[in-house]
Design a protein around this motif. Structure first.
Motif, PDB file in Angstrom:
ATOM      1  N   GLY A  83       0.798  -1.218   0.000  1.00 26.69           N
ATOM      2  CA  GLY A  83       0.000   0.000   0.000  1.00 26.69           C
ATOM      3  C   GLY A  83       0.830   1.267   0.000  1.00 26.69           C
ATOM      4  O   GLY A  83       1.771   1.423  -0.783  1.00 26.69           O
ATOM      5  N   GLU A  84       0.500   2.175   0.928  1.00 25.99           N
ATOM      6  CA  GLU A  84       1.166   3.476   0.994  1.00 25.99           C
ATOM      7  C   GLU A  84       2.589   3.393   1.546  1.00 25.99           C
ATOM      8  O   GLU A  84       3.302   4.405   1.547  1.00 25.99           O
ATOM      9  CB  GLU A  84       0.334   4.436   1.849  1.00 25.99           C
ATOM     10  N   LEU A  85       2.999   2.223   1.988  1.00 22.80           N
ATOM     11  CA  LEU A  85       4.364   2.082   2.502  1.00 22.80           C
ATOM     12  C   LEU A  85       5.387   1.854   1.398  1.00 22.80           C
ATOM     13  O   LEU A  85       6.582   1.764   1.674  1.00 22.80           O
ATOM     14  CB  LEU A  85       4.434   0.917   3.497  1.00 22.80           C
ATOM     15  N   ALA A  86       4.930   1.742   0.163  1.00 22.31           N
ATOM     16  CA  ALA A  86       5.865   1.578  -0.955  1.00 22.31           C
ATOM     17  C   ALA A  86       6.823   2.765  -1.009  1.00 22.31           C
ATOM     18  O   ALA A  86       6.403   3.918  -0.978  1.00 22.31           O
ATOM     19  CB  ALA A  86       5.102   1.466  -2.270  1.00 22.31           C
ATOM     20  N   GLY A  87       8.111   2.474  -1.060  1.00 22.02           N
ATOM     21  CA  GLY A  87       9.114   3.527  -1.094  1.00 22.02           C
ATOM     22  C   GLY A  87       9.653   3.911   0.274  1.00 22.02           C
ATOM     23  O   GLY A  87      10.666   4.605   0.362  1.00 22.02           O
ATOM     24  N   TRP A  88       8.973   3.473   1.344  1.00 19.63           N
ATOM     25  CA  TRP A  88       9.494   3.749   2.679  1.00 19.63           C
ATOM     26  C   TRP A  88      10.728   2.878   2.917  1.00 19.63           C
ATOM     27  O   TRP A  88      10.951   1.892   2.220  1.00 19.63           O
ATOM     28  CB  TRP A  88       8.434   3.459   3.734  1.00 19.63           C
ATOM     29  N   VAL A  89      11.516   3.228   3.917  1.00 18.02           N
ATOM     30  CA  VAL A  89      12.738   2.477   4.201  1.00 18.02           C
ATOM     31  C   VAL A  89      12.763   2.079   5.672  1.00 18.02           C
ATOM     32  O   VAL A  89      12.052   2.648   6.506  1.00 18.02           O
ATOM     33  CB  VAL A  89      14.004   3.302   3.860  1.00 18.02           C
ATOM     34  N   LEU A  90      13.615   1.092   5.970  1.00 18.36           N
ATOM     35  CA  LEU A  90      13.808   0.647   7.342  1.00 18.36           C
ATOM     36  C   LEU A  90      14.993   1.377   7.964  1.00 18.36           C
ATOM     37  O   LEU A  90      16.002   1.613   7.309  1.00 18.36           O
ATOM     38  CB  LEU A  90      14.055  -0.859   7.378  1.00 18.36           C
ATOM     39  N   ALA A  91      14.854   1.690   9.242  1.00 20.49           N
ATOM     40  CA  ALA A  91      15.957   2.331   9.960  1.00 20.49           C
ATOM     41  C   ALA A  91      16.948   1.304  10.484  1.00 20.49           C
ATOM     42  O   ALA A  91      18.055   1.653  10.885  1.00 20.49           O
ATOM     43  CB  ALA A  91      15.414   3.160  11.123  1.00 20.49           C
ATOM     44  N   ALA A  92      16.562   0.022  10.486  1.00 22.10           N
ATOM     45  CA  ALA A  92      17.423  -1.056  10.957  1.00 22.10           C
ATOM     46  C   ALA A  92      17.106  -2.306  10.146  1.00 22.10           C
ATOM     47  O   ALA A  92      16.010  -2.426   9.581  1.00 22.10           O
ATOM     48  CB  ALA A  92      17.198  -1.311  12.450  1.00 22.10           C
ATOM     49  N   PRO A  93      18.045  -3.247  10.061  1.00 20.16           N
ATOM     50  CA  PRO A  93      17.794  -4.460   9.286  1.00 20.16           C
ATOM     51  C   PRO A  93      16.671  -5.306   9.892  1.00 20.16           C
ATOM     52  O   PRO A  93      16.428  -5.256  11.099  1.00 20.16           O
ATOM     53  CB  PRO A  93      19.140  -5.202   9.329  1.00 20.16           C
ATOM     54  N   LEU A  94      16.023  -6.080   9.043  1.00 19.42           N
ATOM     55  CA  LEU A  94      14.919  -6.922   9.478  1.00 19.42           C
ATOM     56  C   LEU A  94      15.099  -8.298   8.843  1.00 19.42           C
ATOM     57  O   LEU A  94      15.309  -8.406   7.629  1.00 19.42           O
ATOM     58  CB  LEU A  94      13.584  -6.299   9.060  1.00 19.42           C
ATOM     59  N   ALA A  95      15.037  -9.340   9.655  1.00 20.23           N
ATOM     60  CA  ALA A  95      15.205 -10.701   9.149  1.00 20.23           C
ATOM     61  C   ALA A  95      13.897 -11.216   8.553  1.00 20.23           C
ATOM     62  O   ALA A  95      12.809 -10.744   8.907  1.00 20.23           O
ATOM     63  CB  ALA A  95      15.676 -11.624  10.271  1.00 20.23           C
ATOM     64  N   ALA A  96      14.004 -12.173   7.645  1.00 22.41           N
ATOM     65  CA  ALA A  96      12.821 -12.750   7.011  1.00 22.41           C
ATOM     66  C   ALA A  96      11.863 -13.287   8.067  1.00 22.41           C
ATOM     67  O   ALA A  96      12.263 -13.973   9.007  1.00 22.41           O
ATOM     68  CB  ALA A  96      13.240 -13.868   6.060  1.00 22.41           C
ATOM     69  N   GLY A  97      10.591 -12.938   7.912  1.00 22.73           N
ATOM     70  CA  GLY A  97       9.577 -13.412   8.838  1.00 22.73           C
ATOM     71  C   GLY A  97       9.309 -12.493  10.008  1.00 22.73           C
ATOM     72  O   GLY A  97       8.290 -12.633  10.686  1.00 22.73           O
ATOM     73  N   GLU A  98      10.217 -11.548  10.266  1.00 19.13           N
ATOM     74  CA  GLU A  98      10.003 -10.628  11.371  1.00 19.13           C
ATOM     75  C   GLU A  98       8.977  -9.569  10.986  1.00 19.13           C
ATOM     76  O   GLU A  98       8.945  -9.109   9.839  1.00 19.13           O
ATOM     77  CB  GLU A  98      11.314  -9.957  11.776  1.00 19.13           C
ATOM     78  N   PRO A  99       8.136  -9.153  11.927  1.00 15.59           N
ATOM     79  CA  PRO A  99       7.098  -8.175  11.604  1.00 15.59           C
ATOM     80  C   PRO A  99       7.664  -6.770  11.423  1.00 15.59           C
ATOM     81  O   PRO A  99       8.653  -6.400  12.067  1.00 15.59           O
ATOM     82  CB  PRO A  99       6.170  -8.234  12.816  1.00 15.59           C
ATOM     83  N   LEU A 100       7.023  -6.003  10.547  1.00 15.34           N
ATOM     84  CA  LEU A 100       7.379  -4.596  10.401  1.00 15.34           C
ATOM     85  C   LEU A 100       6.844  -3.832  11.602  1.00 15.34           C
ATOM     86  O   LEU A 100       5.704  -4.070  12.045  1.00 15.34           O
ATOM     87  CB  LEU A 100       6.800  -4.013   9.117  1.00 15.34           C
ATOM     88  N   LEU A 101       7.648  -2.919  12.125  1.00 16.03           N
ATOM     89  CA  LEU A 101       7.251  -2.108  13.265  1.00 16.03           C
ATOM     90  C   LEU A 101       7.219  -0.638  12.861  1.00 16.03           C
ATOM     91  O   LEU A 101       8.107  -0.173  12.140  1.00 16.03           O
ATOM     92  CB  LEU A 101       8.232  -2.291  14.426  1.00 16.03           C
ATOM     93  N   PRO A 102       6.211   0.105  13.285  1.00 14.17           N
ATOM     94  CA  PRO A 102       6.147   1.530  12.938  1.00 14.17           C
ATOM     95  C   PRO A 102       7.415   2.289  13.313  1.00 14.17           C
ATOM     96  O   PRO A 102       7.828   3.213  12.603  1.00 14.17           O
ATOM     97  CB  PRO A 102       4.932   2.023  13.737  1.00 14.17           C
ATOM     98  N   SER A 103       8.043   1.907  14.422  1.00 15.84           N
ATOM     99  CA  SER A 103       9.228   2.620  14.877  1.00 15.84           C
ATOM    100  C   SER A 103      10.429   2.413  13.956  1.00 15.84           C
ATOM    101  O   SER A 103      11.385   3.195  13.999  1.00 15.84           O
ATOM    102  CB  SER A 103       9.601   2.170  16.293  1.00 15.84           C
ATOM    103  N   LEU A 104      10.389   1.382  13.120  1.00 14.57           N
ATOM    104  CA  LEU A 104      11.506   1.103  12.221  1.00 14.57           C
ATOM    105  C   LEU A 104      11.343   1.730  10.845  1.00 14.57           C
ATOM    106  O   LEU A 104      12.286   1.744  10.054  1.00 14.57           O
ATOM    107  CB  LEU A 104      11.674  -0.419  12.044  1.00 14.57           C
ATOM    108  N   LEU A 105      10.157   2.233  10.550  1.00 13.14           N
ATOM    109  CA  LEU A 105       9.865   2.728   9.201  1.00 13.14           C
ATOM    110  C   LEU A 105      10.119   4.221   9.077  1.00 13.14           C
ATOM    111  O   LEU A 105       9.796   4.999   9.979  1.00 13.14           O
ATOM    112  CB  LEU A 105       8.413   2.409   8.848  1.00 13.14           C
ATOM    113  N   ARG A 106      10.700   4.596   7.967  1.00 11.21           N
ATOM    114  CA  ARG A 106      10.958   6.004   7.666  1.00 11.21           C
ATOM    115  C   ARG A 106      10.394   6.322   6.296  1.00 11.21           C
ATOM    116  O   ARG A 106      10.582   5.566   5.342  1.00 11.21           O
ATOM    117  CB  ARG A 106      12.470   6.297   7.667  1.00 11.21           C
ATOM    118  N   PRO A 107       9.686   7.458   6.149  1.00 15.91           N
ATOM    119  CA  PRO A 107       9.150   7.845   4.845  1.00 15.91           C
ATOM    120  C   PRO A 107      10.272   8.237   3.893  1.00 15.91           C
ATOM    121  O   PRO A 107      11.382   8.566   4.333  1.00 15.91           O
ATOM    122  CB  PRO A 107       8.249   9.038   5.182  1.00 15.91           C
ATOM    123  N   PRO A 108      10.008   8.225   2.588  1.00 17.14           N
ATOM    124  CA  PRO A 108      11.052   8.592   1.615  1.00 17.14           C
ATOM    125  C   PRO A 108      11.665   9.958   1.878  1.00 17.14           C
ATOM    126  O   PRO A 108      12.857  10.164   1.628  1.00 17.14           O
ATOM    127  CB  PRO A 108      10.301   8.569   0.280  1.00 17.14           C
TER     128      PRO A 108
END
Length: 208
Positions: A83-108
């Protein structure tokens, strides 16, 4: 008299049978309801998890996430797609299967301006306080021209991302002010700091 007694006995016997049938039906219905409640699947909600090992700073795409059903999405990123998270980036690495957290997401907008700077502006010069986290603003600086009373206005920065915004009714000498946290880089932070001391700042919300 014997016939009357016999009829009465038959009626009482039938009444006892009817009560037993009713009780049996009630017990059967209760048992069926209990089984239905115990076997009913627990409601779940869709959340986004990493489809593979994800590196920080790389824009997210549809293939980078998948959907998992969980009992509660509290503290997680809900949704059935990128959805609207396309283009957003992570502030830290995330392993496969781990859930996305709002605190880790940064807008473009924060990729090029990763720092944060606080700024206080009168509400009358900041969309009357109608700013919220996620908005983009153009920042204008107005100062008196050298050797003249004619003010000069310039666009100090365009499309600045608002990380947070609150309105304080008594912030600036008793007048309403907007307390902002803006996404900046070092250059923009320096220009904003200088302008805030010798110019008036006006913010214009960009877009809807």
């Amino acid at each position: 008299m014997a016939v009357v007694g016999l009829d009465r006995a038959r009626r009482l016997s039938l009444l006892r049978v009817d009560r037993r049938m009713v009780l049996g039906v009630v017990l059967a219905a209760a048992a069926a309801l209990t089984v239905l409640v115990l076997t009913r699947p627990t409601p779940t909600l869709p959340v986004l998890v990493a489809a593979a090992d994800l590196a920080p700073g790389v824009p997210l795409g549809a293939d980078d996430v998948r959907v998992r059903e969980v009992a509660s999405d509290r503290g997680l990123v809900g949704g059935d797609g990128i959805g609207e998270l396309a283009g957003w980036v992570l502030a830290a690495p995330l392993a496969a299967g781990e859930p996305l957290l709002p605190s880790l997401l940064r807008p473009p907008e924060r990729v090029d301006r990763p720092d944060a700077m606080a700024l206080s502006v009168p509400a009358s010069q900041a969309v009357l306080g109608g700013l919220a986290a996620g908005d983009l603003v153009d920042i204008y600086a107005t100062a008196g021209g050298v050797g003249t009373d004619t003010p000069a206005t310039e666009l100090l920065a365009g499309g600045v991302y608002v990380i947070d915004a609150t309105t304080d009714a008594q912030s600036l000498g008793g007048t309403p002010a907007v307390e902002l946290l803006l996404a900046v880089d070092r250059d923009l932070a320096g220009r904003l700091a200088a302008a805030s001391h010798h110019a008036e700042l006006d913010l214009v919300r960009v877009g809807p």
